[in-house]
Design an enzyme around this catalytic site. Structure first.
Site, PDB file in Angstrom:
ATOM      1  N   HIS A 194       0.197 -16.135  -8.538  1.00 20.12           N
ATOM      2  CA  HIS A 194      -0.954 -15.648 -10.068  1.00 20.12           C
ATOM      3  C   HIS A 194      -1.519 -17.111  -9.519  1.00 20.12           C
ATOM      4  CE1 HIS A 194       1.617 -12.551 -11.954  1.00 20.12           C
ATOM      5  NE2 HIS A 194       1.232 -12.083 -10.967  1.00 20.12           N
ATOM      6  N   ARG A 301      -0.153  -0.336  -6.887  1.00 15.84           N
ATOM      7  CA  ARG A 301       1.277  -0.266  -6.603  1.00 15.84           C
ATOM      8  C   ARG A 301       1.521  -0.708  -8.056  1.00 15.84           C
ATOM      9  NH1 ARG A 301      -2.072  -4.901  -4.666  1.00 15.84           N
ATOM     10  NH2 ARG A 301      -1.782  -5.214  -2.191  1.00 15.84           N
ATOM     11  N   ARG A 337       1.255   4.173  -4.946  1.00 18.46           N
ATOM     12  CA  ARG A 337       2.206   4.643  -3.666  1.00 18.46           C
ATOM     13  C   ARG A 337       3.498   4.653  -4.916  1.00 18.46           C
ATOM     14  NH1 ARG A 337       2.409  -1.812  -0.915  1.00 18.46           N
ATOM     15  NH2 ARG A 337       3.436  -1.958  -3.203  1.00 18.46           N
ATOM     16  N   GLU A 439       4.612   1.338   7.804  1.00 17.13           N
ATOM     17  CA  GLU A 439       4.652  -0.008   7.902  1.00 17.13           C
ATOM     18  C   GLU A 439       5.025  -0.468   8.965  1.00 17.13           C
ATOM     19  OE1 GLU A 439       4.183  -0.941   3.351  1.00 17.13           O
ATOM     20  OE2 GLU A 439       5.177   1.030   3.328  1.00 17.13           O
ATOM     21  N   ASN A 462       0.808  -5.744   6.218  1.00 15.93           N
ATOM     22  CA  ASN A 462       0.840  -7.083   6.099  1.00 15.93           C
ATOM     23  C   ASN A 462       2.310  -6.608   6.677  1.00 15.93           C
ATOM     24  OD1 ASN A 462      -0.921  -7.242   4.687  1.00 15.93           O
ATOM     25  ND2 ASN A 462      -0.649  -7.438   2.816  1.00 15.93           N
ATOM     26  N   ASP A 463       3.547  -5.958   5.933  1.00 17.21           N
ATOM     27  CA  ASP A 463       4.358  -5.260   6.984  1.00 17.21           C
ATOM     28  C   ASP A 463       4.546  -5.499   7.944  1.00 17.21           C
ATOM     29  OD1 ASP A 463       5.908  -5.940   4.360  1.00 17.21           O
ATOM     30  OD2 ASP A 463       5.938  -4.246   3.469  1.00 17.21           O
ATOM     31  N   ARG A 473       6.084 -14.506   6.883  1.00 17.49           N
ATOM     32  CA  ARG A 473       5.036 -15.478   6.156  1.00 17.49           C
ATOM     33  C   ARG A 473       5.104 -16.057   5.397  1.00 17.49           C
ATOM     34  NH1 ARG A 473      -0.026 -12.012   3.507  1.00 17.49           N
ATOM     35  NH2 ARG A 473       1.325 -10.518   2.189  1.00 17.49           N
ATOM     36  N   CYS A 510      -4.928  -0.885   4.063  1.00 14.96           N
ATOM     37  CA  CYS A 510      -5.116  -0.981   2.469  1.00 14.96           C
ATOM     38  C   CYS A 510      -3.869  -2.874   2.531  1.00 14.96           C
ATOM     39  CB  CYS A 510      -4.129  -0.570   1.960  1.00 14.96           C
ATOM     40  SG  CYS A 510      -2.400  -0.267   2.079  1.00 14.96           S
TER      41      CYS A 510
END
Length: 583
Positions: A194, A301, A337, A439, A462-463, A473, A510
């Site tokens: 955050h 999400r 999603r 992914e 990312n995944d 990561r 995305c």
């Protein structure tokens, strides 16, 4: 002597100013036994600290300036939700009573247990919520110790103040505007924390995850925060200062030019229309989406509706959230999603199915679509809510972590069942497009078969990168091996895009790669025509799109894709990114 530290770039931009070290009051956690006759009094002391923390957070939420980022209120609300969750508000009391120990030590035991649970989460964003939990715990501890929770900014004499802190909470940033905070850096935090999100939303330069910056800086020392490259320079000499003053002027001028593109169509120099959508997490993000002229939501999400609660969200509760967002979209499409969680993330929902020790690696266990298929009532409840929301505007449904054709077939069976259930109830619902995330390498390699069963796909880079390279990561020890430009990653992304285009099915990216301007020209050269990203990155990507000639980029992209040496990638990318529509 100047010192240069490298961290994670959060808020973009460059700032030169005076360091102000945050000396937040903290106390060592005491440990001692409590006599049986004093247990009730100790419980009362803990409950008083909880109430004081709640009042404090509510006051901060009420004090949020009108022009503050929408995320700020949402994050403080999350801290309030964490505070009222039984894991923090009641379970420490159970420990206290069982072990006859003081409230501080009971709370520490519980926070250590929760920390371990967060560390086992595969999803980087959700794993970073550990810091939010620890920030709430620190507030409770400070109230138990009779300490304050403010930032001690009253003695700050400069208007070009750069905060240097071990960590900052969302509540801390409420004070930024009135205190002339021009930048901040923290020792901890990752790209999805955050702190990082607020740095981007506040539009002030920030670098996080510097580890030991605070111990190397003295109060009022001159520092440079390079939020573009993730660099902090301590005690810069005059030539470095002059260079960064020039870069700062250039960056501000560039930002002014980008803001002029809000209403400009994302069309390449050779006339190809490109769709630029946004990734969002809540209804509050819609304001930022419209502010940059995004074409829609490419990823909502939905798992945040499921976090930090004892029971699953009801169909009506979800419908209210989804339909509210659809109405705020003003006719632009919304892609939802379905819940992407695992039993390791909130086992209280699942009762006997919750087996925190059942998998040595939760990322490879019952998670994503596997969990949805294992919990059909939960899965169909969510899809019914999404179908009902689709009656109010264009909605697309997207299934996460698909690994095979058989999973897609099972998803369709549940979707058809959800539609029949609504029809039998006489409920109004809309037509919906159904797609899935690509992914997982197995899905990428069999994407042609999957595309025969869905209306669209979205590449979760990312995944995908983590699974292809076997790199977490979020782990400092190996994060340097997380390389989006690795030839194996690029070849897999190209295969997915090429297959979808050949089959005339919609494909988007995305993941973070979509919002990284380093990859914009490459993805265009690969044939990608739909991007979805953090709204803060959209105008910079649009600027690259407007300058690009896709015909010229195809040859350059092909050259990069023929390369199999990761060390040559940077040079080839530099050559590619020099190509414009005028070149």
């Amino acid at each position: 002597m100047s010192i240069v530290l490298h961290g994670v770039a959060a808020g973009k931009g460059i700032a030169i100013g005076h360091a102000h070290l945050i000396t937040r009051g903290t106390a060592e956690v005491p440990q001692y036994d409590i006599e049986a006759s004093r247990i009730d009094a100790e419980v009362a002391r803990f409950e008083t600290a909880i109430k004081a923390t709640r009042r404090e957070l509510e006051q901060l939420r009420n004090a949020i300036p009108e022009n503050a980022p929408t995320e700020l209120g949402a994050f403080i609300s999350l801290h309030l939700m964490l505070l009222t969750d039984v894991t923090l508000s009641r379970e420490p009391i159970d420990i206290l009573k069982e072990q006859h120990i003081n409230a501080e030590w009971a709370l520490k035991q519980q926070s250590d247990k929760l920390s371990a649970q967060f560390d086992s989460i595969d999803d980087a964003y959700l794993r970073e919520r550990k810091q939010d939990m620890l920030q709430v715990v620190q507030r409770i501890h400070n109230h138990l110790a009779g300490l304050g929770n403010d930032l001690n900014l009253a003695d700050n004499p400069f208007e070009d103040t750069i905060l240097i802190a071990h960590d900052l909470s969302p509540a801390d940033t409420v004070l930024f505007k009135e205190q002339h905070i021009t930048a901040f850096v923290t020792d901890i935090g990752g790209p999805t924390s955050h702190t990082a999100i607020l740095g981007r939303s506040l539009n002030i330069p920030s670098v996080i995850g510097l580890h030991n910056a605070r111990s190397l800086i003295t109060e009022n020392e001159t520092v440079i925060v390079d939020g573009i490259n993730g660099i902090l320079i301590i005690a810069p000499d005059e030539p470095v200062l002059n260079e960064y003053r020039r870069l700062e002027r250039e960056y501000r001028s560039h930002k002014r030019e980008l803001n002029k593109l809000k209403k400009t169509a994302a069309t390449t120099a050779d006339g190809i229309n490109i769709e630029l959508s946004a990734n969002i997490e809540s209804a509050e993000d819609i304001k930022a989406l419209h502010a940059v002229g995004a074409d829609g939501v490419g990823l909502f999400r939905s798992e945040f509706l499921y976090l930090n609660r004892d029971t699953l969200p009801t169909e009506d509760e979800q419908y209210e959230v989804y339909s509210g967002i659809v109405k705020k979209m003003k006719g632009k499409p919304l892609t939802i999603r379905t819940v992407d969680l695992g039993v390791d993330k909130n086992p209280r929902w699942f009762g006997q199915n919750a087996t925190p020790n059942g998998s040595l690696n939760p990322a490879l266990g019952l998670t994503g679509i596997r969990l949805c298929l294992a919990e059909p009532v939960m899965f169909r409840t969510q899809m019914r809510a999404i179908l009902r929301a689709a009656a109010h505007g264009p909605v697309r449904l997207m299934w996460p972590m698909i690994t095979s054709v058989s999973e897609v077939r099972q998803c369709h069976v549940h979707l058809e069942t959800a539609q029949k259930q609504l029809a039998e109830r006489g409920e109004t619902f809309g037509d919906i497009s159904a797609g899935c995330m690509i992914e997982i390498p197995s899905a990428a390699l069999t994407v042609g078969s999957i595309l025969k069963l869905v209306d669209f796909i979205s590449i979760g880079t990312n995944d995908l990168i983590q699974y292809v390279l076997s790199v977490d990561r979020g782990d400092d020890a190996v994060s340097h091996l997380y390389q989006p430009s690795h030839p194996a990653v690029l070849k897999m992304v190209q295969h997915i895009i090429k297959t979808a285009n050949r089959m005339e099915k919609s494909v988007s990216v995305c993941g973070e790669m979509a919002g990284d301007t380093t990859f914009t020209r490459l993805l265009l050269g690969m044939g990608l025509r739909r991007f979805s990203m953090n709204p803060n990155n959209l105008l910079a990507v649009k600027n690259i799109v407007l300058q690009s000639d896709t015909a010229k980029l195809e040859d350059a992209a092909a050259k990069i894709l023929r390369n199999e040496d990761p060390e040559k990638s940077e040079k080839l990318f530099k050559q590619l990114n020099l190509i414009t529509g005028d070149a």
